[in-house]
Design a protein around this motif. Structure first.
Motif, PDB file in Angstrom:
ATOM      1  N   TRP A 177       1.255  -0.882   0.101  1.00  0.00           N
ATOM      2  CA  TRP A 177      -0.212   0.096   0.183  1.00  0.00           C
ATOM      3  C   TRP A 177       1.025   1.373  -0.327  1.00  0.00           C
ATOM      4  CZ3 TRP A 177      -4.203  -0.440  -1.866  1.00  0.00           C
ATOM      5  CH2 TRP A 177      -5.030  -1.412  -1.891  1.00  0.00           C
ATOM      6  N   TYR A 178       1.724   1.398  -1.341  1.00  0.00           N
ATOM      7  CA  TYR A 178       2.703   2.089  -1.053  1.00  0.00           C
ATOM      8  C   TYR A 178       3.940   3.068   0.025  1.00  0.00           C
ATOM      9  CZ  TYR A 178      -0.674   2.050  -4.235  1.00  0.00           C
ATOM     10  OH  TYR A 178      -1.619   2.196  -5.629  1.00  0.00           O
ATOM     11  N   SER A 179       3.851   1.847   0.476  1.00  0.00           N
ATOM     12  CA  SER A 179       4.858   1.948   2.280  1.00  0.00           C
ATOM     13  C   SER A 179       5.554   1.113   2.340  1.00  0.00           C
ATOM     14  CB  SER A 179       3.761   2.383   3.220  1.00  0.00           C
ATOM     15  OG  SER A 179       4.889   2.787   3.852  1.00  0.00           O
ATOM     16  N   PHE A 213       2.059   8.429  -9.163  1.00  0.00           N
ATOM     17  CA  PHE A 213       2.662   9.224  -8.257  1.00  0.00           C
ATOM     18  C   PHE A 213       4.141   8.205  -9.182  1.00  0.00           C
ATOM     19  CE2 PHE A 213      -1.097  10.043  -6.074  1.00  0.00           C
ATOM     20  CZ  PHE A 213      -0.723  11.536  -5.943  1.00  0.00           C
ATOM     21  N   ILE A 222       6.541   8.452  -3.585  1.00  0.00           N
ATOM     22  CA  ILE A 222       5.810   7.604  -2.984  1.00  0.00           C
ATOM     23  C   ILE A 222       6.979   7.516  -1.571  1.00  0.00           C
ATOM     24  CG2 ILE A 222       4.940   5.183  -2.279  1.00  0.00           C
ATOM     25  CD1 ILE A 222       4.087   5.329  -5.293  1.00  0.00           C
ATOM     26  N   ARG A 257       8.962   9.280   0.084  1.00  0.00           N
ATOM     27  CA  ARG A 257       9.443  10.829   0.474  1.00  0.00           C
ATOM     28  C   ARG A 257       9.539  10.601   1.409  1.00  0.00           C
ATOM     29  NH1 ARG A 257       8.456  15.224  -3.070  1.00  0.00           N
ATOM     30  NH2 ARG A 257       9.730  13.191  -4.447  1.00  0.00           N
ATOM     31  N   PRO A 258       8.963   9.421   2.462  1.00  0.00           N
ATOM     32  CA  PRO A 258       9.077   9.623   3.639  1.00  0.00           C
ATOM     33  C   PRO A 258      10.289   8.956   4.344  1.00  0.00           C
ATOM     34  CG  PRO A 258       6.986   8.965   3.343  1.00  0.00           C
ATOM     35  CD  PRO A 258       7.358   8.995   2.217  1.00  0.00           C
ATOM     36  N   SER A 307      13.070   9.939   2.389  1.00  0.00           N
ATOM     37  CA  SER A 307      14.031  10.854   2.174  1.00  0.00           C
ATOM     38  C   SER A 307      14.241  11.876   3.505  1.00  0.00           C
ATOM     39  CB  SER A 307      13.059  11.960   1.120  1.00  0.00           C
ATOM     40  OG  SER A 307      13.279  11.142  -0.374  1.00  0.00           O
ATOM     41  N   ALA A 308      12.730  11.952   3.985  1.00  0.00           N
ATOM     42  CA  ALA A 308      12.209  13.230   5.129  1.00  0.00           C
ATOM     43  C   ALA A 308      13.350  11.973   6.103  1.00  0.00           C
ATOM     44  CB  ALA A 308      11.294  13.617   5.427  1.00  0.00           C
ATOM     45  N   LEU A 309      13.399  11.213   6.564  1.00  0.00           N
ATOM     46  CA  LEU A 309      13.656  10.727   6.737  1.00  0.00           C
ATOM     47  C   LEU A 309      15.571  10.561   7.483  1.00  0.00           C
ATOM     48  CD1 LEU A 309      13.220   7.505  10.159  1.00  0.00           C
ATOM     49  CD2 LEU A 309      14.620   6.397   7.551  1.00  0.00           C
ATOM     50  N   LEU A 354      16.528  12.650   5.399  1.00  0.00           N
ATOM     51  CA  LEU A 354      17.382  14.409   6.316  1.00  0.00           C
ATOM     52  C   LEU A 354      17.460  14.460   7.827  1.00  0.00           C
ATOM     53  CD1 LEU A 354      15.976  16.062   3.100  1.00  0.00           C
ATOM     54  CD2 LEU A 354      17.924  15.826   3.762  1.00  0.00           C
ATOM     55  N   ASN A 355      16.416  14.102   8.484  1.00  0.00           N
ATOM     56  CA  ASN A 355      16.118  14.099   9.508  1.00  0.00           C
ATOM     57  C   ASN A 355      17.685  13.636  10.525  1.00  0.00           C
ATOM     58  OD1 ASN A 355      15.769  13.328  12.417  1.00  0.00           O
ATOM     59  ND2 ASN A 355      13.851  14.713  11.883  1.00  0.00           N
ATOM     60  N   TYR A 377       7.238  10.210   9.634  1.00  0.00           N
ATOM     61  CA  TYR A 377       6.339  10.702   8.662  1.00  0.00           C
ATOM     62  C   TYR A 377       6.017   9.455   7.391  1.00  0.00           C
ATOM     63  CZ  TYR A 377      10.943  13.900   9.563  1.00  0.00           C
ATOM     64  OH  TYR A 377      11.756  14.137   9.810  1.00  0.00           O
ATOM     65  N   PHE A 415      10.223  18.935   3.650  1.00  0.00           N
ATOM     66  CA  PHE A 415       8.582  18.031   2.105  1.00  0.00           C
ATOM     67  C   PHE A 415       7.539  18.859   3.182  1.00  0.00           C
ATOM     68  CE2 PHE A 415      11.902  14.969   2.320  1.00  0.00           C
ATOM     69  CZ  PHE A 415      12.382  15.042   0.495  1.00  0.00           C
ATOM     70  N   PRO A 428       1.704   8.512   0.386  1.00  0.00           N
ATOM     71  CA  PRO A 428       0.890   7.501  -0.514  1.00  0.00           C
ATOM     72  C   PRO A 428      -0.284   6.955  -0.002  1.00  0.00           C
ATOM     73  CG  PRO A 428       3.240   7.164   1.053  1.00  0.00           C
ATOM     74  CD  PRO A 428       2.630   8.580   0.795  1.00  0.00           C
TER      75      PRO A 428
END
Lengths: 231, 231
Positions: A67-69, A116, A121, A123-124, A126-128, A130-131, B68, B116, B124
């Motif tokens: 489901w996209y994750s 997408f 999809i 992206r979370p 990528s955010a992780l 960077l964090n 995220y 973001f 997602p």
């Protein structure tokens, strides 16, 4: 460079893709692989989980797209393990994703069936990265493994091992060196002297061509430098 | 319209935000709320879980942002419950997200601390909605609940209830009618006759103003129509 592959798959033994990738890891060097498994209380223990993570230079999350994750298992691991003081010690390491999907890769785009891109999809993650101050590697996508030909599987095996072992943004030269190294290793493991000789010859051939290529590149650069001096 | 709020929070009783939102739901109509809880085997049973989902018109996933994404609990629910034949029956329903976060909302943007936007991070779920043929509502974000003033909490309560109850893309008029309805309901529950009278007067006032506003809008439209006729 040490690489750690963390596999998050609820039914890893039943997955042909995961079993194939598991076999591939055996031929690598400095790569360890671990399947995430919840303990009896349904949690992960940060101090146990993070020991090998802290010891590696490159962390790979390997999972099927659900489901996209990532599957719940990886989300649980993140929640349980990326806690003080462990998360503070990850800065500077690399983060790679090996994502398997049952849908064709081409479907992940604006106007296509999945709407997408996989970059969007994922992206979370990528955010992780960077964090946590991790260096994000481009994701390694395995789409529709079951529909691939034997030849595609062999290519996948090489690409996957390179993804785990080669430095980020590896050059063509590094890729060649990696191939030469593997051919030499294979020849050592080979029992048939003729096959052994062939593998070594191939390794030498790649090596020679690679050197010749480097020389040509140098010549071209010299010509360019002279031309620029004229201007 | 029936709304179902599915709360995915591993420690819902310890969360001040979730307890506040739980209280708020009590004053709504046609809204039911359920906390997701794994059974003893660590899974969800689709046939049990999906009964009330299939009966509602609007599904709300309510969760805190963990790295995220949603907590593992919701990912597990999606994997276990969105299976044939249940997933096929969701088409046409609405999907809303109520997302709580400990970071300021302004941090979620390009160039800001979280890099973001929340729209990007929650992508997602957009892909999920498109896949299932659900109508996606804009996410309802509750940022830093613990730092909000009492007045902000009261506003949040009203906004949250409207998010659950009002039609998608609700008009200002619908919002007013909703407020009048709530004031009348409050007056019926009130024991003090003076307070009761005040609430009813307020309701009448909003109603009258609203009607006057509608008349003025009509007049403006007539003037515009005449002007356009002149051209």
């Amino acid at each position: 460079m040490k690489t750690l592959v963390l596999v998050a798959h609820p039914e890893v033994k039943d997955s042909g893709t995961q079993q194939f990738l598991k076999e591939a890891v055996k031929s690598t060097q400095n790569v360890s692989r671990r399947e995430l498994v919840l303990d009896q209380t349904g949690t992960f223990h940060a101090n146990q989980e993070m020991q090998d993570v802290l010891a590696c230079d490159r962390i790979i999350f390997q999972f099927p797209l659900y489901w996209y994750s990532a599957p719940a298992l990886l989300h649980q691991w993140l929640a349980d393990c990326l806690v003080t003081p462990y998360r503070e010690k990850l800065r500077g390491k690399e983060l790679g994703l090996v994502v398997t999907t049952g849908r064709p890769a081409a479907e992940f785009a604006a106007g296509k069936a999945q709407h997408f891109s996989l970059s969007e999809i994922l992206r979370p993650f990528s955010a992780l990265a960077l964090n946590l101050g991790l260096k994000e590697l481009p994701a390694f996508i395995v789409a529709q493994f079951a529909y691939q030909t034997e030849e595609q599987h062999q290519q996948l095996l090489i690409d996957y091992c390179q993804y785990l072992e080669l430095p980020a943004d590896f050059s063509f030269r590094q890729q060649e060196e990696w191939s030469v190294e593997r051919l030499k290793k294979l020849s050592r493991l080979e029992n048939d002297p003729a096959a052994q000789q062939l593998l070594l010859q191939l390794a030498d051939l790649i090596d020679e061509r690679s050197e010749r290529l480097a020389e040509l590149k140098e010549e071209i650069q010299m010509i360019k430098d002279v031309e620029e001096g004229d201007q």
